[in-house]
Enzyme design. Structure first.
Site, PDB file in Angstrom:
ATOM      1  CB  CYS A 184      -3.347   3.020   7.404  1.00 32.86           C
ATOM      2  SG  CYS A 184      -4.456   0.979   6.802  1.00 32.86           S
ATOM      3  CG  HIS A 212      -1.911   0.869   1.014  1.00 34.96           C
ATOM      4  ND1 HIS A 212      -2.782   1.279   0.252  1.00 34.96           N
ATOM      5  CD2 HIS A 212      -2.916   1.437   2.302  1.00 34.96           C
ATOM      6  CE1 HIS A 212      -3.462   2.346  -0.067  1.00 34.96           C
ATOM      7  NE2 HIS A 212      -4.248   1.991   1.733  1.00 34.96           N
TER       8      HIS A 212
END
Ligand code: CP
Ligand code: NVA
Length: 306
Positions: free
Chosen positions: A264, A134
């Site tokens: 996140c 990511h």
């Protein structure tokens, strides 16, 4: 072609420039309405296709709004309502979209689909999360660490919990930005040795432990993520293995004075992190979420501006 596929696929100096551009663009917007174009609308006329094979709130909104702020726009494709869901290949989709849009962002179940898309696309491809990594998240996270006044070269980050896609991008980033990274993950949920060793071979300072208290001791920043990522199936085994890895106030107290907490998002409150920590004074999670838009605008400009 400037694809943004993974941190370890891009030159260190380019990544540092992207991070600086993200800070500069954020600072330049101070006092502007959220929806206003950036001065000069640097991506005027550009269109981004966003393909989502799985759910998203932050990635979807930040890419769409980011393109609008840069003067461009975005088109959304979801697997369930596009021909991808009926078996049209990634290779064909890549070639069709490349005739119509200026860049493609993909959130994929499998990293292989991202690599395949980049192989066939004739426009830049951006990784919006895969099962492996990511990288856009990590650019936003590094911005957040710097905003907290930490110097990435000397900072010590502790990752607590699942050795997942987000951790992989942190591992790759530690080789570029110089921070030391100590991960505490249970056996069976530790990051891939190959990825860790590759980063260490590039000079990264990384340790992988099983003891969360030890990992957090001396840390300037404590990071965690969900115990069950999108696509994971062994839910009850994961919950059992990872339950000793909850970030609570007692664990945060072992970190350095003034240490920050990051996640996140989305968070599973009172699983991987307690309400007291995520809502506490050390938490930077909403700055981190906001920084997705600034970091990705810098990524988009890097991909698209010649
Ligand atoms: N952090 C993140 O990628 O969030 P979304 O799944 O909401 O996009
Ligand atoms: N590790 C999580 C991150 C979500 C943004 C997942 O892949 O589901």
């Amino acid at each position: 072609m400037r694809h943004f596929l993974d941190i370890d696929a891009i030159d260190a100096s380019e990544l540092k420039n992207i991070l600086k551009m993200a800070h500069d663009m954020k600072n330049a917007r101070i006092g502007m309405p959220k929806g206003a174009h950036d001065n000069g609308a640097p991506l005027a006329g550009h269109i981004l296709a966003m393909i989502f094979e799985k759910s998203s709130t932050r990635t979807r909104v930040s890419f769409d709004v980011g393109m609008r702020q840069l003067g461009g726009s975005a088109v959304l494709l979801e697997t369930s309502t596009s021909q991808l869901g009926r078996g049209e290949t990634i290779a064909d989709t890549a070639r069709v979209l490349s005739r119509m849009v200026d860049a493609i962002m993909l959130r994929a179940n499998s990293h292989k689909s991202l690599v395949e898309l980049a192989r066939w696309a004739s426009v830049p491809v951006i990784n919006g999360l895969t099962d492996k990594s990511h990288p856009c998240q990590i650019m936003a996270d590094l911005m957040t660490v710097e905003e907290a006044g930490l110097n990435l070269k000397d900072a010590r980050l502790a990752w607590v919990g699942d050795g997942n896609n987000v951790l992989t991008s942190f591992i790759e980033a530690s080789a570029v930005f110089g921070f030391s990274l100590v991960a505490a993950c249970p056996i069976g949920y530790q990051p891939d040795n190959k990825i860790v060793n590759k980063a260490i071979a590039k000079g990264a300072k990384i340790e992988v432990l099983t003891d969360a208290a030890l990992a957090v001791t001396g840390a300037d920043c404590v990071v965690t993520d969900t115990w069950v990522s999108m696509g994971d199936t062994n839910v009850s085994e994961r919950m059992q293995a990872l339950s000793p890895y909850q970030v609570d106030e007692e664990l945060m107290a072992k970190a350095n004075n003034g240490a920050i907490f990051m996640h996140c998002l989305p968070a599973h409150r009172n699983e991987e992190v307690t309400d007291a920590v995520i809502d506490g004074a050390s938490s930077k999670v909403f700055d981190e979420a906001e920084n997705r838009i600034h970091a990705q605008k810098a990524v988009l400009r890097w991909c698209l501006e010649k």
